[in-house]
Design a protein around this motif. Structure first.
Motif, PDB file in Angstrom:
ATOM      1  N   TYR A 113      69.432   1.498 -18.191  1.00  0.00           N
ATOM      2  CA  TYR A 113      70.418   0.725 -17.436  1.00  0.00           C
ATOM      3  C   TYR A 113      71.587   0.361 -18.358  1.00  0.00           C
ATOM      4  CZ  TYR A 113      67.908   0.140 -13.039  1.00  0.00           C
ATOM      5  OH  TYR A 113      67.308   0.375 -11.824  1.00  0.00           O
TER       6      TYR A 113
ATOM      7  N   THR B  30      88.780   7.073 -31.968  1.00  0.00           N
ATOM      8  CA  THR B  30      87.988   7.923 -31.073  1.00  0.00           C
ATOM      9  C   THR B  30      87.311   7.087 -29.990  1.00  0.00           C
ATOM     10  OG1 THR B  30      86.122   7.645 -32.569  1.00  0.00           O
ATOM     11  CG2 THR B  30      87.457   9.649 -32.847  1.00  0.00           C
ATOM     12  N   VAL B  31      86.884   7.784 -28.930  1.00  0.00           N
ATOM     13  CA  VAL B  31      86.108   7.114 -27.880  1.00  0.00           C
ATOM     14  C   VAL B  31      84.922   8.014 -27.510  1.00  0.00           C
ATOM     15  CG1 VAL B  31      87.558   8.056 -26.009  1.00  0.00           C
ATOM     16  CG2 VAL B  31      86.212   5.977 -25.620  1.00  0.00           C
TER      17      VAL B  31
ATOM     18  N   ARG C 114      80.817   9.809 -21.610  1.00  0.00           N
ATOM     19  CA  ARG C 114      79.788  10.607 -20.964  1.00  0.00           C
ATOM     20  C   ARG C 114      79.850  10.475 -19.445  1.00  0.00           C
ATOM     21  NH1 ARG C 114      74.370   9.803 -19.666  1.00  0.00           N
ATOM     22  NH2 ARG C 114      73.697   7.651 -19.356  1.00  0.00           N
TER      23      ARG C 114
ATOM     24  N   ALA D 292      80.112   0.914 -20.855  1.00  0.00           N
ATOM     25  CA  ALA D 292      78.767   0.386 -20.623  1.00  0.00           C
ATOM     26  C   ALA D 292      77.829   0.650 -21.787  1.00  0.00           C
ATOM     27  CB  ALA D 292      78.169   0.973 -19.341  1.00  0.00           C
TER      28      ALA D 292
ATOM     29  N   SER E  32      71.462   8.234 -24.449  1.00  0.00           N
ATOM     30  CA  SER E  32      72.077   9.553 -24.585  1.00  0.00           C
ATOM     31  C   SER E  32      72.174   9.974 -26.054  1.00  0.00           C
ATOM     32  CB  SER E  32      73.482   9.535 -23.982  1.00  0.00           C
ATOM     33  OG  SER E  32      74.317   8.636 -24.691  1.00  0.00           O
TER      34      SER E  32
ATOM     35  N   GLY F 136      76.658   1.888 -34.291  1.00  0.00           N
ATOM     36  CA  GLY F 136      75.533   1.171 -33.681  1.00  0.00           C
ATOM     37  C   GLY F 136      74.211   1.396 -34.377  1.00  0.00           C
TER      38      GLY F 136
END
Ligand code: TXA
Ligand code: MG
Length: 352
Positions: free
Chosen positions: A39, A120-121, A124, A144, A184, A235
């Motif tokens: 989620y 950068t971004v 998906r 998200a 992902s 992350g």
């Protein structure tokens, strides 16, 4: 405190419910929604106030960029600079799907908070009907992250989202359990023939190779070495997915693993600690901890991936203090599974 609305799509009013959720996104509110991985906690990626709310609700460090979710390729052209053929091929073969591609961002296309100031971004297109419908209705790119409090296991059902964020977000679209269960795969393109995996995930290296024959892959470090290398994506440097109890991964031949864990459980129980074991169902009956949970069969690692986060949360709910988890082969989805497990364990891995 806000009242968090739950739109249960199984109630049979999906169209109206998703329109209502999309309306809140357009108004700058936070809406959690299912994807095929976990989620996500969505906000309009262009709206800095809305994106600030994501970081606040999650308690997320601001130097960790967010993935932007799109519903069609037209949306992508507004977000990123012209991209190489390799990216186009990957999108054609693997989107919608659990693959995030890091591309040079178009100036001003998203809030600088989304990219954490990077050039950068990560983008998906989720392979999930309700997610695609929601993004389309909202009419904006949707930033998200996973819809958990920072550091907690990612949510694979709407109840996990509510456990962490009830009262902090406007709503959650409940469409049942997610399919993949792990996040992902995040990649960047090194040149027109080479991909670097920043975070292993739902798309395996083998699937990348099949999508673009001849492509070279800079594979991520294995779970064992991950902690000694500099983090590949911002992350990955944070403690993640961690249950509240102390988690230890045990690897080796099954009999040795069982013997080791049983001894540890026995000793912990003598100290009055509440114990838990996460194992494959083939060996479930061999353990005597207070709580024994299974990944399902060791022949189906996809199922293990689906169950991992829910199991970690279950140990928390049972207030388990010491947890031993059986490791698995790092093949196919097993690589991402071991990556998350190692992070959850703070890389505490024992070989027996
Ligand atoms: O499956 C998923 O990817 C889920 C669902 C909701 O889509 N989302 C997710 O988001 O896992 P999050 O925020 O929990 O993880 C995003 C990861 C982080 O490791 C972040 O550092 C990395 O992607 N990332 C995002 N943008 C990046 C960029 N521009 N460069 C490098 N890494 C980036
Ligand atoms: Mg996350």
């Amino acid at each position: 405190m806000t009242t968090t609305k739950v739109w249960r799509l199984s109630d049979g009013h999906a169209e109206r419910q998703l329109a209502e959720a999309a309306q809140l996104l357009r108004e700058g509110q936070l809406v959690a929604f299912p994807t095929e991985t976990v989620y996500g906690l969505g906000a309009d990626a262009r709206d800095t106030t809305a994106v600030e709310r994501i970081f606040a609700a999650k308690g997320r460090p601001s130097d960790n960029p967010l993935i932007v979710h799109i519903a069609d390729i037209q949306q992508l052209d507004k977000l990123v600079l012209p991209y190489p053929e390799l990216a186009r091929q990957l999108m054609e073969k693997l989107w919608p799907g659990p693959l995030t591609i890091v591309l040079p961002v178009k100036q001003g296309a998203v809030s600088p908070l989304v990219t954490a100031g990077l050039a950068t971004v990560g983008v998906r297109m989720p392979d999930h009907q309700a997610a695609l419908q929601l993004i389309k209705e909202a009419g904006c790119p949707v930033a998200a992250p996973s819809a958990n409090r920072s550091g907690r296991p990612s949510p694979t059902v709407a109840a996990h989202v509510l456990d962490d964020l009830n009262g902090k977000i406007s709503g959650v679209v409940d469409d049942g359990p997610t399919g993949v269960g792990l996040e992902s795969t995040v990649i960047e393109l090194v040149d027109d023939r080479m991909i670097r995996i920043l975070r292993p995930g739902g798309i395996t290296p083998e699937q990348l190779r099949q999508a673009v024959p001849g492509v070279r892959i800079d594979a991520p470090p294995t779970a064992e070495t991950a902690m000694s290398e500099a983090p590949r994506s911002p992350g990955m440097k944070y403690t993640h997915y961690a249950p509240q109890g102390a988690l230890c991964i045990v690897r080796g031949e099954p009999e040795a693993v069982v013997a080791y864990i049983e001894k540890q459980v026995y000793e912990a129980k003598l100290l009055g600690e509440k114990t838990g074991v996460l194992t494959f169902e083939e060996r479930e009956s061999e353990f005597h901890s207070d709580l024994v949970l299974t990944y399902g069969s060791e022949l189906h690692l996809e199922q293990a991936a689906q169950r991992l986060y829910a199991a970690l949360r279950e140990f928390d709910a049972g207030q388990v203090q010491r947890i031993w988890a059986e490791g698995c082969h790092e093949e196919g989805i097993g690589e991402a599974l071991m990556n998350r497990l190692a992070k959850a364990a703070g890389n505490h891995i024992v070989h027996v």
